[in-house]
Scaffold this motif. Structure first.
Motif, PDB file in Angstrom:
ATOM      1  N   ALA A 159     -13.366 -31.489  29.167  1.00  0.00           N
ATOM      2  CA  ALA A 159     -14.577 -31.415  29.991  1.00  0.00           C
ATOM      3  C   ALA A 159     -14.311 -31.901  31.412  1.00  0.00           C
ATOM      4  N   HIS A 160     -13.561 -32.980  31.519  1.00  0.00           N
ATOM      5  CA  HIS A 160     -13.281 -33.569  32.829  1.00  0.00           C
ATOM      6  C   HIS A 160     -11.805 -33.337  33.171  1.00  0.00           C
ATOM      7  N   ILE A 161     -11.575 -32.579  34.220  1.00  0.00           N
ATOM      8  CA  ILE A 161     -10.211 -32.251  34.635  1.00  0.00           C
ATOM      9  C   ILE A 161      -9.902 -32.987  35.928  1.00  0.00           C
ATOM     10  N   ALA A 162      -8.958 -33.902  35.853  1.00  0.00           N
ATOM     11  CA  ALA A 162      -8.561 -34.672  37.030  1.00  0.00           C
ATOM     12  C   ALA A 162      -7.264 -34.149  37.640  1.00  0.00           C
ATOM     13  N   ALA A 163      -6.395 -33.560  36.812  1.00  0.00           N
ATOM     14  CA  ALA A 163      -5.097 -33.078  37.303  1.00  0.00           C
ATOM     15  C   ALA A 163      -4.697 -31.808  36.565  1.00  0.00           C
ATOM     16  N   VAL A 164      -4.134 -30.875  37.319  1.00  0.00           N
ATOM     17  CA  VAL A 164      -3.665 -29.604  36.767  1.00  0.00           C
ATOM     18  C   VAL A 164      -2.183 -29.459  37.074  1.00  0.00           C
ATOM     19  N   GLY A 165      -1.390 -29.163  36.052  1.00  0.00           N
ATOM     20  CA  GLY A 165       0.039 -28.930  36.251  1.00  0.00           C
ATOM     21  C   GLY A 165       0.315 -27.444  36.367  1.00  0.00           C
ATOM     22  N   ILE A 166       1.036 -27.062  37.415  1.00  0.00           N
ATOM     23  CA  ILE A 166       1.386 -25.658  37.631  1.00  0.00           C
ATOM     24  C   ILE A 166       2.874 -25.486  37.336  1.00  0.00           C
ATOM     25  N   ILE A 167       3.180 -24.621  36.379  1.00  0.00           N
ATOM     26  CA  ILE A 167       4.565 -24.345  36.014  1.00  0.00           C
ATOM     27  C   ILE A 167       4.922 -22.972  36.553  1.00  0.00           C
ATOM     28  N   THR A 168       5.697 -22.952  37.608  1.00  0.00           N
ATOM     29  CA  THR A 168       6.046 -21.696  38.271  1.00  0.00           C
ATOM     30  C   THR A 168       7.163 -21.956  39.265  1.00  0.00           C
ATOM     31  N   SER A 169       7.551 -20.912  39.981  1.00  0.00           N
ATOM     32  CA  SER A 169       8.538 -21.061  41.039  1.00  0.00           C
ATOM     33  C   SER A 169       7.949 -21.867  42.190  1.00  0.00           C
ATOM     34  N   GLY A 170       8.740 -22.770  42.722  1.00  0.00           N
ATOM     35  CA  GLY A 170       8.258 -23.590  43.824  1.00  0.00           C
ATOM     36  C   GLY A 170       7.973 -22.795  45.082  1.00  0.00           C
ATOM     37  N   SER A 171       8.585 -21.614  45.211  1.00  0.00           N
ATOM     38  CA  SER A 171       8.416 -20.809  46.422  1.00  0.00           C
ATOM     39  C   SER A 171       7.605 -19.541  46.177  1.00  0.00           C
ATOM     40  N   GLY A 172       7.050 -19.383  44.979  1.00  0.00           N
ATOM     41  CA  GLY A 172       6.334 -18.163  44.651  1.00  0.00           C
ATOM     42  C   GLY A 172       4.922 -18.125  45.209  1.00  0.00           C
ATOM     43  N   ALA A 173       4.382 -16.909  45.353  1.00  0.00           N
ATOM     44  CA  ALA A 173       3.027 -16.746  45.878  1.00  0.00           C
ATOM     45  C   ALA A 173       1.978 -17.260  44.898  1.00  0.00           C
ATOM     46  N   ALA A 174       2.288 -17.200  43.601  1.00  0.00           N
ATOM     47  CA  ALA A 174       1.317 -17.632  42.588  1.00  0.00           C
ATOM     48  C   ALA A 174       0.928 -19.097  42.798  1.00  0.00           C
ATOM     49  N   ARG A 175       1.897 -19.925  43.148  1.00  0.00           N
ATOM     50  CA  ARG A 175       1.606 -21.339  43.379  1.00  0.00           C
ATOM     51  C   ARG A 175       0.595 -21.505  44.512  1.00  0.00           C
ATOM     52  N   GLY A 176       0.836 -20.840  45.625  1.00  0.00           N
ATOM     53  CA  GLY A 176      -0.064 -20.941  46.772  1.00  0.00           C
ATOM     54  C   GLY A 176      -1.459 -20.422  46.462  1.00  0.00           C
ATOM     55  N   ASP A 177      -1.536 -19.320  45.712  1.00  0.00           N
ATOM     56  CA  ASP A 177      -2.838 -18.745  45.360  1.00  0.00           C
ATOM     57  C   ASP A 177      -3.660 -19.722  44.522  1.00  0.00           C
ATOM     58  N   ILE A 178      -3.014 -20.324  43.532  1.00  0.00           N
ATOM     59  CA  ILE A 178      -3.726 -21.249  42.648  1.00  0.00           C
ATOM     60  C   ILE A 178      -4.151 -22.508  43.401  1.00  0.00           C
ATOM     61  N   GLU A 179      -3.258 -23.037  44.222  1.00  0.00           N
ATOM     62  CA  GLU A 179      -3.601 -24.254  44.972  1.00  0.00           C
ATOM     63  C   GLU A 179      -4.781 -23.998  45.914  1.00  0.00           C
ATOM     64  N   SER A 180      -4.795 -22.825  46.563  1.00  0.00           N
ATOM     65  CA  SER A 180      -5.899 -22.488  47.469  1.00  0.00           C
ATOM     66  C   SER A 180      -7.215 -22.381  46.714  1.00  0.00           C
ATOM     67  N   GLU A 181      -7.163 -21.723  45.552  1.00  0.00           N
ATOM     68  CA  GLU A 181      -8.376 -21.569  44.748  1.00  0.00           C
ATOM     69  C   GLU A 181      -8.879 -22.920  44.236  1.00  0.00           C
ATOM     70  N   LEU A 182      -7.968 -23.785  43.830  1.00  0.00           N
ATOM     71  CA  LEU A 182      -8.363 -25.109  43.340  1.00  0.00           C
ATOM     72  C   LEU A 182      -8.991 -25.946  44.448  1.00  0.00           C
ATOM     73  N   ARG A 183      -8.416 -25.873  45.657  1.00  0.00           N
ATOM     74  CA  ARG A 183      -8.977 -26.638  46.777  1.00  0.00           C
ATOM     75  C   ARG A 183     -10.408 -26.195  47.078  1.00  0.00           C
ATOM     76  N   ALA A 184     -10.650 -24.891  46.929  1.00  0.00           N
ATOM     77  CA  ALA A 184     -11.981 -24.362  47.242  1.00  0.00           C
ATOM     78  C   ALA A 184     -12.982 -24.629  46.116  1.00  0.00           C
ATOM     79  N   ALA A 185     -12.536 -24.464  44.875  1.00  0.00           N
ATOM     80  CA  ALA A 185     -13.465 -24.532  43.741  1.00  0.00           C
ATOM     81  C   ALA A 185     -13.550 -25.911  43.102  1.00  0.00           C
ATOM     82  N   MET A 186     -12.429 -26.644  43.084  1.00  0.00           N
ATOM     83  CA  MET A 186     -12.399 -27.949  42.409  1.00  0.00           C
ATOM     84  C   MET A 186     -11.586 -28.923  43.269  1.00  0.00           C
TER      85      MET A 186
END
Length: 327
Positions: A159-186
């Motif tokens: 119910a309460h999410i304080a931290a999300v772990g992203i398992i992906t390439s450090g230089s991939g676009a997926a990482r940036g997309d998720i981080e941007s969405e998290l900053r906006a939504a959560m």
């Protein structure tokens, strides 16, 4: 002074074997390659080619896909891009799927602008399934029978999410997309990157080790296993049995967000939740958190209502008792 003149200066580069070679342009090389292809495969000749289909799509009625050499080792397979016009597609009697083993009659041609070889298919027949696709379906069936994909055995998103772990390439676009969405939504959520290789022979092992580290650290409430879209062979690590079992057995909830919409891999079935794109993974987290908060609000309201009802009943009982005493 031109770049070529600069490179050929004796005081800059000495004893370079190609210094005095004839110079050519990309266009000139492409024209020579095109001429060679036209001589090897004249316009009125058709070649018969067999291979397995991948990256199949339909655009305005035309079929586009990659044909892979199924007889070569998995990590060294030759491939060629293929297109088939609607008038030719109509005569095949079927629509191919990724993994189909097919025989094609077609005309190889050379694209000058892209400097690449492609094949126009005019006839196509299905032979069966490629070795890889047949093995993948067999693995999927076996894991399904073992209960690896059973959603009831997966941990729930908290119910309460304080931290999300992203398992992906450090230089991939997926990482940036998720981080941007998290900053906006959560915006309150802390993001922890667990970098891993997402493509190639060592990718499955790298991804599994990243999951192990995330579980050991015990800092993330949810893990997102992700990468952007790609050719089917680029996503093969996410069909690796060892990695699939690792995802299924993770005590930390895992959202598998591999590729884009049309791509589906076995980790999608083994994870707690499946996201069709990396950014949809954030939508799942936000929705799960909102639903949980709404459920908690409903429970609190129900408890308060029950307490009020009990108070009313108790008050009524006291009033009755007082009236009886007065009589």
């Amino acid at each position: 002074m031109s770049l070529v003149d600069d490179l050929n200066r004796a005081d800059r580069i000495k004893d370079v074997p190609w210094k005095n070679m004839d110079q050519s342009s990309v266009g000139a090389i492409a024209e020579k390659a095109s001429w060679a292809v036209s001589k090897l495969w004249p316009a009125d000749s058709l070649s018969r080619i067999t291979g397995s289909v991948s990256d199949f799509k339909i655009v305005n009625g035309t079929w586009y896909f990659t044909l892979e050499d199924d007889s070569q080792p998995e990590n060294a397979r030759a491939s060629i891009r293929v297109f088939m016009y609607p008038s030719d597609c109509a005569g095949t009697g079927f629509i191919p799927s990724n993994g189909d083993l097919v025989a094609i009659q077609g005309q190889p041609s050379f694209l000058l602008r892209k400097c690449s070889l492609e094949l126009r298919a005019v006839r196509m027949g299905r032979i069966g399934l490629s070795e890889i696709e047949a093995g993948l379906r067999k693995l999927k069936s076996r894991l399904d029978k073992e209960g690896v994909f059973d959603v009831k055995s997966k941990p729930e998103i908290p119910a309460h999410i304080a931290a999300v772990g992203i398992i992906t390439s450090g230089s991939g676009a997926a990482r940036g997309d998720i981080e941007s969405e998290l900053r906006a939504a959560m915006p309150w959520v802390r993001v922890i990157l667990y970098p891993a290789s997402v493509q190639g022979s060592g990718a499955a092992d790298s991804l599994a080790k990243a999951i192990d580290k995330a579980v050991r650290d015990n800092n993330a409430d949810v893990l997102i296993l992700t990468r952007g879209g790609g050719a089917k062979e680029d996503l093969r690590a996410f069909n690796n049995e060892m990695l699939v079992r690792k995802v299924a057995s993770s005590p930390v909830p895992v959202i598998s967000a591999v590729g884009h919409n049309r791509d589906q891999v076995l980790t999608d079935l083994a994870a707690t939740r499946y996201a069709s794109t990396p950014t949809q993974a954030v939508s799942i987290l936000r929705r799960a958190s909102s639903e949980t908060r709404a459920n908690m609000k409903d429970r609190v309201e129900n408890i308060v209502l029950a307490i009020l009802v009990l108070l009313v009943i108790a008050l009524a009982a006291v009033m009755v008792w007082l009236l009886m005493r007065q009589q």
